[in-house]
Design a protein around this motif. Sequence first.
Motif, PDB file in Angstrom:
ATOM      1  N   VAL A  41       0.847  -1.203   0.000  1.00 25.06           N
ATOM      2  CA  VAL A  41       0.000   0.000   0.000  1.00 25.06           C
ATOM      3  C   VAL A  41       0.880   1.250   0.000  1.00 25.06           C
ATOM      4  O   VAL A  41       0.616   2.224  -0.727  1.00 25.06           O
ATOM      5  N   ALA A  42       1.964   1.207   0.814  1.00 20.35           N
ATOM      6  CA  ALA A  42       2.883   2.354   0.853  1.00 20.35           C
ATOM      7  C   ALA A  42       3.510   2.629  -0.507  1.00 20.35           C
ATOM      8  O   ALA A  42       3.874   3.768  -0.829  1.00 20.35           O
ATOM      9  N   ALA A  43       3.642   1.567  -1.324  1.00 18.70           N
ATOM     10  CA  ALA A  43       4.242   1.720  -2.652  1.00 18.70           C
ATOM     11  C   ALA A  43       3.205   2.056  -3.715  1.00 18.70           C
ATOM     12  O   ALA A  43       3.514   2.077  -4.916  1.00 18.70           O
ATOM     13  N   GLY A  44       1.932   2.282  -3.281  1.00 19.13           N
ATOM     14  CA  GLY A  44       0.922   2.674  -4.236  1.00 19.13           C
ATOM     15  C   GLY A  44      -0.019   1.579  -4.650  1.00 19.13           C
ATOM     16  O   GLY A  44      -0.899   1.796  -5.488  1.00 19.13           O
ATOM     17  N   GLY A  45       0.143   0.387  -4.066  1.00 20.49           N
ATOM     18  CA  GLY A  45      -0.755  -0.711  -4.390  1.00 20.49           C
ATOM     19  C   GLY A  45      -2.014  -0.669  -3.543  1.00 20.49           C
ATOM     20  O   GLY A  45      -2.214   0.220  -2.718  1.00 20.49           O
ATOM     21  N   ARG A  46      -2.847  -1.692  -3.739  1.00 21.08           N
ATOM     22  CA  ARG A  46      -4.126  -1.751  -3.043  1.00 21.08           C
ATOM     23  C   ARG A  46      -4.182  -3.043  -2.223  1.00 21.08           C
ATOM     24  O   ARG A  46      -3.706  -4.094  -2.664  1.00 21.08           O
ATOM     25  N   ALA A  47      -4.749  -2.974  -1.024  1.00 20.40           N
ATOM     26  CA  ALA A  47      -4.954  -4.151  -0.203  1.00 20.40           C
ATOM     27  C   ALA A  47      -6.296  -4.772  -0.549  1.00 20.40           C
ATOM     28  O   ALA A  47      -7.340  -4.177  -0.250  1.00 20.40           O
ATOM     29  N   ALA A  48      -6.266  -5.932  -1.179  1.00 18.59           N
ATOM     30  CA  ALA A  48      -7.517  -6.607  -1.516  1.00 18.59           C
ATOM     31  C   ALA A  48      -8.036  -7.359  -0.303  1.00 18.59           C
ATOM     32  O   ALA A  48      -7.282  -7.732   0.596  1.00 18.59           O
ATOM     33  N   THR A  49      -9.350  -7.612  -0.297  1.00 21.49           N
ATOM     34  CA  THR A  49      -9.972  -8.242   0.865  1.00 21.49           C
ATOM     35  C   THR A  49     -10.146  -9.748   0.677  1.00 21.49           C
ATOM     36  O   THR A  49     -10.510 -10.454   1.618  1.00 21.49           O
ATOM     37  N   SER A  50      -9.916 -10.220  -0.508  1.00 17.80           N
ATOM     38  CA  SER A  50     -10.040 -11.663  -0.776  1.00 17.80           C
ATOM     39  C   SER A  50      -9.293 -11.963  -2.065  1.00 17.80           C
ATOM     40  O   SER A  50      -8.916 -11.043  -2.816  1.00 17.80           O
ATOM     41  N   VAL A  51      -9.082 -13.258  -2.321  1.00 14.53           N
ATOM     42  CA  VAL A  51      -8.494 -13.648  -3.602  1.00 14.53           C
ATOM     43  C   VAL A  51      -9.345 -13.096  -4.743  1.00 14.53           C
ATOM     44  O   VAL A  51      -8.825 -12.490  -5.697  1.00 14.53           O
ATOM     45  N   ALA A  52     -10.667 -13.288  -4.631  1.00 17.14           N
ATOM     46  CA  ALA A  52     -11.554 -12.848  -5.714  1.00 17.14           C
ATOM     47  C   ALA A  52     -11.463 -11.342  -5.922  1.00 17.14           C
ATOM     48  O   ALA A  52     -11.436 -10.852  -7.071  1.00 17.14           O
ATOM     49  N   ASP A  53     -11.395 -10.618  -4.817  1.00 18.58           N
ATOM     50  CA  ASP A  53     -11.283  -9.163  -4.911  1.00 18.58           C
ATOM     51  C   ASP A  53      -9.998  -8.765  -5.635  1.00 18.58           C
ATOM     52  O   ASP A  53     -10.003  -7.864  -6.497  1.00 18.58           O
ATOM     53  N   ALA A  54      -8.913  -9.439  -5.311  1.00 14.70           N
ATOM     54  CA  ALA A  54      -7.645  -9.103  -5.957  1.00 14.70           C
ATOM     55  C   ALA A  54      -7.669  -9.442  -7.438  1.00 14.70           C
ATOM     56  O   ALA A  54      -7.192  -8.681  -8.287  1.00 14.70           O
ATOM     57  N   VAL A  55      -8.229 -10.609  -7.743  1.00 13.09           N
ATOM     58  CA  VAL A  55      -8.165 -11.135  -9.109  1.00 13.09           C
ATOM     59  C   VAL A  55      -9.105 -10.374 -10.049  1.00 13.09           C
ATOM     60  O   VAL A  55      -8.860 -10.288 -11.260  1.00 13.09           O
ATOM     61  N   HIS A  56     -10.163  -9.835  -9.495  1.00  7.76           N
ATOM     62  CA  HIS A  56     -11.169  -9.149 -10.313  1.00  7.76           C
ATOM     63  C   HIS A  56     -10.508  -8.052 -11.153  1.00  7.76           C
ATOM     64  O   HIS A  56      -9.902  -7.126 -10.624  1.00  7.76           O
ATOM     65  N   GLY A  57     -10.590  -8.180 -12.466  1.00  6.03           N
ATOM     66  CA  GLY A  57     -10.053  -7.163 -13.364  1.00  6.03           C
ATOM     67  C   GLY A  57      -8.573  -7.276 -13.644  1.00  6.03           C
ATOM     68  O   GLY A  57      -8.017  -6.458 -14.381  1.00  6.03           O
ATOM     69  N   ALA A  58      -7.912  -8.302 -13.082  1.00  2.61           N
ATOM     70  CA  ALA A  58      -6.465  -8.409 -13.284  1.00  2.61           C
ATOM     71  C   ALA A  58      -6.131  -9.046 -14.630  1.00  2.61           C
ATOM     72  O   ALA A  58      -6.818  -9.959 -15.087  1.00  2.61           O
ATOM     73  N   ASP A  59      -5.046  -8.571 -15.252  1.00  5.52           N
ATOM     74  CA  ASP A  59      -4.513  -9.209 -16.464  1.00  5.52           C
ATOM     75  C   ASP A  59      -3.556 -10.338 -16.101  1.00  5.52           C
ATOM     76  O   ASP A  59      -3.402 -11.315 -16.828  1.00  5.52           O
ATOM     77  N   VAL A  60      -2.883 -10.121 -14.966  1.00  2.00           N
ATOM     78  CA  VAL A  60      -1.886 -11.094 -14.504  1.00  2.00           C
ATOM     79  C   VAL A  60      -2.179 -11.426 -13.047  1.00  2.00           C
ATOM     80  O   VAL A  60      -2.446 -10.524 -12.244  1.00  2.00           O
ATOM     81  N   VAL A  61      -2.147 -12.728 -12.725  1.00  2.00           N
ATOM     82  CA  VAL A  61      -2.266 -13.159 -11.330  1.00  2.00           C
ATOM     83  C   VAL A  61      -0.935 -13.762 -10.909  1.00  2.00           C
ATOM     84  O   VAL A  61      -0.503 -14.778 -11.488  1.00  2.00           O
ATOM     85  N   ALA A  62      -0.289 -13.113  -9.947  1.00  2.00           N
ATOM     86  CA  ALA A  62       0.982 -13.636  -9.427  1.00  2.00           C
ATOM     87  C   ALA A  62       0.713 -14.344  -8.107  1.00  2.00           C
ATOM     88  O   ALA A  62      -0.069 -13.859  -7.287  1.00  2.00           O
ATOM     89  N   ILE A  63       1.361 -15.503  -7.926  1.00  2.00           N
ATOM     90  CA  ILE A  63       1.163 -16.293  -6.705  1.00  2.00           C
ATOM     91  C   ILE A  63       2.531 -16.546  -6.081  1.00  2.00           C
ATOM     92  O   ILE A  63       3.484 -16.922  -6.768  1.00  2.00           O
TER      93      ILE A  63
END
Lengths: 291, 291, 291, 291
Positions: A41-63
């Motif tokens: 978050v400090a670097a400008g990213g977003r804290a997602a609340t779930s896997v689905a929340d993070a993945v929604h709209g993503a072009d790339v999923v990193a694990i």
Amino acid sequence: MTTIAFLGLGIMGSPMAVHLAEAGHTVAGYNRTPDKTAPLVAAGGRAATSVADAVHGADVVAIMVPDSPDVRAVLTDPGGVLDSAAPGTLVTDFSSIRPDVTVELAGLAREQGLRYLDAPVSGGEAGAKAATLSIMVGGDGADVASARPLLETLGRTVVHVGPSGSGQTVKAANQLVVAGNIALLAEALLFLEAHGVDTTAALEVLGGGLAGSAVLVQKGEKMRTRSFDPGFRIALHHKDLGIVVDAARAAGVVTPVAALVAQLMASAVAAGDGGLDHSALLRTLERLSGR
Amino acid sequence: MTTIAFLGLGIMGSPMAVHLAEAGHTVAGYNRTPDKTAPLVAAGGRAATSVADAVHGADVVAIMVPDSPDVRAVLTDPGGVLDSAAPGTLVTDFSSIRPDVTVELAGLAREQGLRYLDAPVSGGEAGAKAATLSIMVGGDGADVASARPLLETLGRTVVHVGPSGSGQTVKAANQLVVAGNIALLAEALLFLEAHGVDTTAALEVLGGGLAGSAVLVQKGEKMRTRSFDPGFRIALHHKDLGIVVDAARAAGVVTPVAALVAQLMASAVAAGDGGLDHSALLRTLERLSGR
Amino acid sequence: MTTIAFLGLGIMGSPMAVHLAEAGHTVAGYNRTPDKTAPLVAAGGRAATSVADAVHGADVVAIMVPDSPDVRAVLTDPGGVLDSAAPGTLVTDFSSIRPDVTVELAGLAREQGLRYLDAPVSGGEAGAKAATLSIMVGGDGADVASARPLLETLGRTVVHVGPSGSGQTVKAANQLVVAGNIALLAEALLFLEAHGVDTTAALEVLGGGLAGSAVLVQKGEKMRTRSFDPGFRIALHHKDLGIVVDAARAAGVVTPVAALVAQLMASAVAAGDGGLDHSALLRTLERLSGR
Amino acid sequence: MTTIAFLGLGIMGSPMAVHLAEAGHTVAGYNRTPDKTAPLVAAGGRAATSVADAVHGADVVAIMVPDSPDVRAVLTDPGGVLDSAAPGTLVTDFSSIRPDVTVELAGLAREQGLRYLDAPVSGGEAGAKAATLSIMVGGDGADVASARPLLETLGRTVVHVGPSGSGQTVKAANQLVVAGNIALLAEALLFLEAHGVDTTAALEVLGGGLAGSAVLVQKGEKMRTRSFDPGFRIALHHKDLGIVVDAARAAGVVTPVAALVAQLMASAVAAGDGGLDHSALLRTLERLSGR
């Protein structure tokens, strides 16, 4: 710029996600323990609340999670990546897991219309922070090509080593060599100490010849002075050697030295050294010599 | 300039003696099979007819022969160095032999008023030719200091590692690490091949991380392509591992990985591979895997 | 009846000498620490004051001392057997020593007109006391035949296995198998304990099938209950495994399991367990498992 | 008399089913390849057409199939034992499989109201034919008691070693010890041969002392004469050692000797010796020694 879901923000994943955000990508990070999202978050990213929340709209999923069952859960649990990712999404698994599990999960992903790379890394926490990781990539050449800019944001050496699972296979081979080199250096160091040799001088001369290695450069002084703060923990290397021994067996390859080193690493875990740096395998050999 | 007797003009000794002659020293060389003296003579040295002939008038006696009994014979046989060298002569044994024998022979030499260094080398034929050997020196500090200019004519890394025998101990540790690193790389390579990975790419990525080593750089491609012309022969490495295992046992150091690698090297000799480069230890592991 | 010199009256030699005296032979016993002669004297033997005193007038010279250098000293020291024994005397060495040393000493004895057998035993203190030793004899058939009545006074199984040194070779093989069987039983027992199995029942069923062995019968319960009073001491078995590994190497036989077991036994010595029964090798494996 | 379904009529299962029929029980046998039912039918049993057909009306379901997935399939496939058996039926699995799989399957069976024993056997084809098997039984004491008469029809040693899975654990320990004893005997035999010892005499004397074992008695002569018709096949012992190594790792027990022997057994399979008797592990050690 790319929209990225980064799943798993531990010691390795956190600095990797940060690098991607700092490079200008849109990164949504998710971690089971949510306080790990702060650096992202400090670097400008977003804290997602779930896997689905993070993945929604993503072009790339990193694990980047610890072990095979974790990757499986992230992908196949209800609300997981397979449920949430749009067709065409490029899933890139940086975790070090079993090659056969990778092959299976890549197949499931493709059935859902996803693209899939296994991209385990070497270089540890230091490499993750410095973005100097070695990344060994398995998957389709076109997918590797499209992922390369992102991967080169994270590592210095990015090599496509073969089809799905190949990255994991190379990582397993890497862990075999590293653990063995540590064991050998430990035996050599104890041998030198027992003979009363000047070990600082000895390590210098060993490093200058055919006995030289990255393990000697990076771990020799730690081992000489018994400074075993991690670094890469014995418990994880033990997990990796389990993968090595099983995969070798499955492939019909006989690896007696790796099998013995795996027993020594298991002994280190059994002795309670699992939280120390893997160079603390020296302590197992010390115990064997009654020192 | 120094007057030097060089005893033993084989693959290693010959280019070393030539370097000393080319550096302007007066070198008398002796070899049991006399035709080996030609390169030294071409470089301005002299072909001696016996150990005594070579040693007569020498300030320094250099020895480079295969094994402990050979060094013992050169020193203690009638007409040998102990019989022939003037008090104060600096004997420098470059051979790789048993540390305990070195300690014993150094004691005999001192009783005759001689000075004695053990100075085994690492770097092989290529290092001998290029004068880039690593030299691990055991003995008195003053003697090491007086020998250093000569030693630096022959090698790039010259390190004083402790009292008499310490050079041999460090060389033994070196051979332990090198043999082990070869065995591990062999297992890793066969593991990768069995899984159908691109081994050229895999070796590149392994070399870029913590699995990197001089063995990988110098031997990886030879092993990948099964090009096993020596180089350093398996038969000699087998001899060295015998020294390692015995010296570890004598010192009460438990070295299970070295012991196992020593068995694999013994297997390579038993299979008739003694004349190949030590990287051909790969073949032993290949046979174990039925390949 | 025969006149016998018995040299070495330790844990093994004392009851053996007593059996010979009780069988009606004239036995003169010698031991460096003279108080060990009491049981022999009580059985009707004589306490000799030196090797030469014991050997004087003897038809048979029996030797039972710890290691190769001890046998060499008894034979070749001034006043030793070679100096003192009359031509035709039958020297029988019950000690467990290096086969190559036996061959050398047998040659020296024959040069003095002596006859020579190597006759190492298996069965330990209990076997010595009960006269149920297994005796593995190397030497000429005629000499074995003439010694057989005496040997059968001491053991239940007396087998001529080949020329001089063969007894020692078979004893070395025996020690390889015994040490390995102990190591395997130790691993199996710890494996069973860790899984919470009823180990009394488990040892019963293991003993009833192809896993059954003399080690299981004689040592299983000691290991299960950690009762490690010797018996045959780890320090001696460690010495014997040194002989095994060296003799295998010299013969070009690759014995990886023996080499690993030798490392474990060396670890037991290094940990200070040298004075315990060899079944205490279990403790080394326990330490490896952090137990 | 009891009504028994016997599932799996291979080398082991066929003579076991025959013994039960000959003892007067009502036995319905099923095998995937139906021609294997002939001996059972000749003994008065019935050839069932499916698992469900065999299980219908049975009080006891006996299973004897090769590996963990086979037992799982017999139990959980549609129409399998869990679908077909009446509540209260006593399922007795004679197969040698993973202890953790046994624990899982026993749990599934209990959920269906079935009783469950794991009862792996030792003694091989000969023991099955002669009804002299050793049977190591895991499960509830009351179930063991009710099964004991049937089990004693099949074996000489029937031991209850603990709760569900314990039989498999003891069987794994058994296979560890047996494989190791074979490896050690192989090394000893090659050691003796290389030294020119009379191996018939040597095996006799080894067998008389602490090196004696069931392996030496049953396999020594086969190994000496290289007569490797099975018996118990290397491929199966290789499978079993995989179970051992995994179960030891899972339990945190360090078993270096077992791990090394497992590598040698894997080498035997890789070399194409999987169909030979497990005593043919000698051939792997022979190859290592270039013989």
